[in-house]
Design a protein around this motif. Structure first.
Motif, PDB file in Angstrom:
ATOM      1  N   PRO A 246       0.834  -1.204   0.000  1.00  0.00           N
ATOM      2  CA  PRO A 246       0.000   0.000   0.000  1.00  0.00           C
ATOM      3  C   PRO A 246       0.875   1.263   0.000  1.00  0.00           C
ATOM      4  N   TYR A 247       0.541   2.203  -0.852  1.00  0.00           N
ATOM      5  CA  TYR A 247       1.362   3.415  -0.958  1.00  0.00           C
ATOM      6  C   TYR A 247       0.449   4.618  -1.173  1.00  0.00           C
ATOM      7  N   LYS A 248       0.753   5.676  -0.429  1.00  0.00           N
ATOM      8  CA  LYS A 248      -0.053   6.889  -0.555  1.00  0.00           C
ATOM      9  C   LYS A 248       0.382   7.642  -1.813  1.00  0.00           C
ATOM     10  N   ASN A 249      -0.518   7.731  -2.777  1.00  0.00           N
ATOM     11  CA  ASN A 249      -0.190   8.384  -4.046  1.00  0.00           C
ATOM     12  C   ASN A 249       0.247   9.825  -3.793  1.00  0.00           C
ATOM     13  N   GLY A 253      -3.037  11.625  -2.873  1.00  0.00           N
ATOM     14  CA  GLY A 253      -3.065  11.387  -1.431  1.00  0.00           C
ATOM     15  C   GLY A 253      -3.841  10.147  -1.039  1.00  0.00           C
ATOM     16  N   VAL A 254      -4.337   9.414  -2.051  1.00  0.00           N
ATOM     17  CA  VAL A 254      -5.112   8.197  -1.780  1.00  0.00           C
ATOM     18  C   VAL A 254      -4.150   7.022  -1.593  1.00  0.00           C
ATOM     19  N   VAL A 255      -4.416   6.170  -0.583  1.00  0.00           N
ATOM     20  CA  VAL A 255      -3.578   4.978  -0.392  1.00  0.00           C
ATOM     21  C   VAL A 255      -4.033   3.902  -1.381  1.00  0.00           C
ATOM     22  N   GLU A 256      -3.097   3.494  -2.249  1.00  0.00           N
ATOM     23  CA  GLU A 256      -3.410   2.520  -3.293  1.00  0.00           C
ATOM     24  C   GLU A 256      -2.570   1.269  -3.106  1.00  0.00           C
TER      25      GLU A 256
ATOM     26  N   LEU B  13      -5.612  -0.813 -11.173  1.00  0.00           N
ATOM     27  CA  LEU B  13      -4.428  -1.187 -10.390  1.00  0.00           C
ATOM     28  C   LEU B  13      -4.499  -2.646  -9.945  1.00  0.00           C
ATOM     29  N   ARG B  14      -5.699  -3.067  -9.563  1.00  0.00           N
ATOM     30  CA  ARG B  14      -5.870  -4.421  -9.051  1.00  0.00           C
ATOM     31  C   ARG B  14      -5.555  -5.469 -10.112  1.00  0.00           C
ATOM     32  N   VAL B  15      -5.759  -5.119 -11.376  1.00  0.00           N
ATOM     33  CA  VAL B  15      -5.659  -6.155 -12.418  1.00  0.00           C
ATOM     34  C   VAL B  15      -4.584  -5.890 -13.476  1.00  0.00           C
ATOM     35  N   ILE B  16      -3.891  -4.765 -13.368  1.00  0.00           N
ATOM     36  CA  ILE B  16      -2.999  -4.374 -14.468  1.00  0.00           C
ATOM     37  C   ILE B  16      -1.850  -5.366 -14.672  1.00  0.00           C
ATOM     38  N   SER B  17      -1.508  -6.123 -13.625  1.00  0.00           N
ATOM     39  CA  SER B  17      -0.421  -7.095 -13.778  1.00  0.00           C
ATOM     40  C   SER B  17      -0.804  -8.195 -14.768  1.00  0.00           C
TER      41      SER B  17
END
Lengths: 367, 162
Positions: A246-249, A253-256, B13-17
């Motif tokens: 998980p990383y804060k963009n 600022g959203v955690v993705e 993001l969940r599926v791009i891999s």
């Protein structure tokens, strides 16, 4: 003792590098592609990533190829490469119960909630050399893979999460809490930015062990298991699986969740020595990049061992353990002895000759 | 950011891999052809320090992860894509999708949704396949002695013995 540089040898050094090229690629066999190493020699790649402390499977495979299979050297190359890249930031800390599992076993409890999953392992099979691999038929292997997928197609996929076994012990009051090593609130230390000092914060201990060299950690942990220490480990839970990152963009600022990393986690249970308090278990914790069970278990044993208040053996002394487990440092120090030490050795030689001459003249003053 | 913008990027993001290089490039070409995009920061690699929490809730740094980052502007809206690995095209696509989702535009959204839906299917199948392989290794060892551990505190009662 000071070091004195030497000069010269450029042509020989260049030719030595070329000779290495011939040793790696001068034979008749097909040249290895990094993708083959990444996919088929995945334990080596995982070890290089773990000891190089950089999760990058493609680069680790490349480093392994460049080092012609020397994992210490490959980890060194990978760690050297990381110094050329900017640090973009810190990912958010993640609890490992979010792991997407491929393996989960317990040696302490037979029936754990969610069940035990052996996953991809050769633990229960004989270590017999498989001569069929000498001339492996690509078609036949692909067929076997396809058959396995077909056979497993009717099964229900696993649940997304599994409960942690040690949680049970904790809820029943059987697990000792882990006090901070300094006894007070500790900051989150990053040993790539701050020098390791002792007593080290627990975060620094775990980070040092997570990037340690498998063989070195195994030797120290094994010494403890054999009796030079007091940890009698039982594996509460061993997990292999994928952890989300998980990383804060930095813009929104959203955690993705920006990807997944394969990790191995070991939770080792050990009885605490009876010191008059309530009888409880203590826990040692191991977590490392990739699929490397030996390292994760050794890490958990060492984590538990260095929590000993009075070290009675080298493996219980956190300074001893944490300053000797790094593969790049220990291998670098060992190998630096191969480099020219002519001047330093010459001065040792002169001193020894002088001492011997003085001893001779003292024994026989007339000579 | 409108809710839908975050949703679409999160789904991607969940599926791009699971995407093939060709699929990523095709969608990027389609988006670039609209003339509404500008690359604000070209794709570059860097490091993120990954961290975990041990069972005592101590956070520690596990090691660094190689990531790619890119920033793209669409009609003045900035999008930033960050993804694990050396993946310049994917970082660009994620940035473009975030920017596009904020800028709006039904046709662009449709192209992106189309790819996301296809990838969701592929990724779902791939993960289920791996999960079934692990499920096939589920084991129930039998012991000579009856175990007396109560797992009730984990909220999952032990299975009934036959």
């Amino acid at each position: 003792m000071g070091y004195v540089a030497v000069r010269g040898g450029a042509a020989a050094i260049e030719n030595a590098a070329q000779f290495s090229l011939v040793r790696r690629a001068g034979g008749d066999s097909n040249l290895l592609e990094p993708a083959q190493i990444r996919d088929q020699l995945h334990f080596a790649v995982d070890r290089v990533m773990g000891e190089g402390s950089l999760y990058a499977p493609d680069l680790a495979a490349l480093a392994f190829k460049q080092a012609a299979g020397d994992t210490l050297e490959a980890a060194f190359i990978l760690r050297a490469y990381r110094t050329t890249l900017p640090r973009l930031g810190y990912a958010e800390p993640i609890a490992t119960d979010a792991m997407r599992l491929i393996r989960r076993i317990s040696a302490a409890f037979k029936d754990i909630p969610g069940g035990q999953l052996l996953g991809p392992t050769s633990d229960y099979t004989l270590r017999l050399l498989d001569f069929d691999l000498q001339a492996e038929s690509s078609a036949r292997t692909r067929e076997a893979v396809a058959q396995l997928l077909k056979d497993t197609a009717p099964l229900a996929p696993l649940p997304e999460r599994f409960p942690k076994v040690v949680e049970m012990l904790r809820r029943e009051g059987l697990l000792a809490p882990r006090p901070a090593s300094s006894g007070k609130e500790e900051p989150l230390v990053d040993i790539t930015r701050q020098a390791l000092t002792f007593p080290a914060a627990r975060s620094a201990q775990l980070q040092s062990l997570a990037r340690g060299e498998t063989g070195g950690m195994l030797a120290l942990a094994y010494s403890n298991m054999r009796g030079y220490g007091s940890v009698h480990p039982v594996i509460g839970e061993l997990r292999v699986g994928y952890l989300p990152v998980p990383y804060k963009n930095p813009v929104s600022g959203v955690v993705e969740t920006i990807g997944e990393i394969l990790v191995t986690e070991a939770e080792v249970i050990s009885r605490i020595a009876d010191d008059g308090g309530p009888a409880v278990f203590s826990l040692g914790y191991g977590l490392c990049f990739g699929h490397n069970e030996t390292k994760a278990i050794a890490m958990a044993v060492l984590d538990r061992a260095i929590a000993a208040p009075e070290p009675a053996a080298p493996s219980e002394d956190q300074e001893f353990v944490l300053t000797h487990v790094d593969g790049i440092e220990s291998m670098g120090f060992c190998n630096h002895y191969k480099l020219p030490h002519y001047v330093t050795f010459q001065s040792e030689l002169d001193r020894l000759r002088n001492i011997q001459a003085e001893e001779t003249s003292a024994r026989d003053p007339l000579s | 950011m409108p809710e839908a913008a975050g949703d679409l990027k999160t789904r991607l993001l969940r599926v791009i891999s699971a995407a093939e290089t060709g699929q990523v490039e095709a969608l990027l070409d389609r988006l670039w052809a609209s003339g509404r995009f500008r690359i604000r920061r070209a794709p570059h690699t860097g490091l993120l320090m990954a961290s975990a929490r041990d069972p005592f809730d101590t956070s520690f740094h596990l090691g660094e992860v190689l990531v790619s980052e890119a920033q793209v502007v669409c009609d003045g809206q900035v999008g930033c894509g960050v993804i694990c690995g050396e993946e310049p095209q994917r970082a660009l696509l994620l940035a473009a999708v975030e920017a596009a989702a904020q800028a709006g535009g039904a046709s662009m959204r449709e192209w992106i949704c189309d790819l996301v839906e296809r990838l969701e299917k592929t990724k779902g199948q791939r993960e289920a396949r791996m999960s079934r392989l692990a499920a096939a290794t589920r084991v129930r060892f039998t012991s000579m002695k009856k175990e007396t551990v109560d797992f009730g505190s984990l909220g999952d009662p032990p299975e009934k013995r036959p």
